[in-house]
Write a protein that holds these residues in place. Structure first.
Motif, PDB file in Angstrom:
ATOM      1  N   GLU A   1      98.724  53.086  77.534  1.00 14.33           N
ATOM      2  CA  GLU A   1      98.010  53.802  76.299  1.00 14.33           C
ATOM      3  C   GLU A   1      99.175  54.586  75.442  1.00 14.33           C
ATOM      4  O   GLU A   1     100.058  55.104  75.909  1.00 14.33           O
ATOM      5  CB  GLU A   1      97.357  55.066  76.754  1.00 14.33           C
ATOM      6  N   PRO A   2      98.977  54.630  74.124  1.00 16.10           N
ATOM      7  CA  PRO A   2      99.836  55.442  73.325  1.00 16.10           C
ATOM      8  C   PRO A   2      99.559  57.026  73.616  1.00 16.10           C
ATOM      9  O   PRO A   2      98.479  57.579  73.217  1.00 16.10           O
ATOM     10  CB  PRO A   2      99.568  54.970  71.735  1.00 16.10           C
TER      11      PRO A   2
ATOM     12  N   SER B   1     106.564  52.558  72.397  1.00 17.22           N
ATOM     13  CA  SER B   1     105.503  53.072  71.477  1.00 17.22           C
ATOM     14  C   SER B   1     104.361  53.164  72.394  1.00 17.22           C
ATOM     15  O   SER B   1     103.648  54.087  72.119  1.00 17.22           O
ATOM     16  CB  SER B   1     105.358  52.132  70.419  1.00 17.22           C
ATOM     17  N   LYS B   2     104.201  52.611  73.325  1.00 14.23           N
ATOM     18  CA  LYS B   2     103.130  52.827  74.477  1.00 14.23           C
ATOM     19  C   LYS B   2     103.804  53.008  75.801  1.00 14.23           C
ATOM     20  O   LYS B   2     104.559  52.352  76.083  1.00 14.23           O
ATOM     21  CB  LYS B   2     102.154  51.397  74.489  1.00 14.23           C
TER      22      LYS B   2
END
Length: 138
Positions: free
Chosen positions: A74-75, A96-97
């Protein structure tokens, strides 16, 4: 005879190899992990047993597990800074995640999450959050 060409790369950047190492099992990297202040000795035992559990099955089996026994990707908004050595080594698209792993699968006796970054079946352990949503938001 053909002329050899040199490839110019910016100084200090390392491009990770994405296809040269393809492990079947999950690997763990603790280079960027910092231990929190409220980390008790019994958490070490549980953390080690979770790592052994997750590294004993092939990655394809672990990827199909539910989030309480496997990983969540998940971000999330982390209230801590990603180590600069990691940022220098990998491109931003890799972090980024986050990959989130539960320390205790049923959140019993405590809610604890191990947050890291998964790159090529290598889990780079970054943070351990103990308590309800302490340190990150979904």
């Amino acid at each position: 005879m053909a002329k050899s060409r040199k490839i110019k790369r910016p100084q200090g950047t390392i491009k990770p190899c994405t296809n040269c190492f393809n492990p079947q099992y999950l690997k763990f990297n603790f280079t960027y992990f910092s231990i929190p202040k409220n980390f008790l000795p019994e958490y070490k035992v549980q953390m080690l047993s979770r790592f052994i559990e997750l590294s004993s099955d092939p990655y394809l089996v672990i990827a199909k597990r539910p989030k309480n026994t496997g990983f969540e990707f998940e971000p999330v908004d982390i209230h801590k800074e990603i180590p600069s050595a990691f940022k220098k080594r990998f491109e931003e698209k890799y972090y980024s995640k986050f990959a989130i792993m539960r320390l205790y699968t049923n959140n019993n006796p405590i809610v604890a999450r191990i947050v890291g970054i998964m790159i090529n079946k290598i889990f780079y352990v970054m943070f351990l959050f103990i308590g309800d949503n302490e340190g990150y938001k979904r």
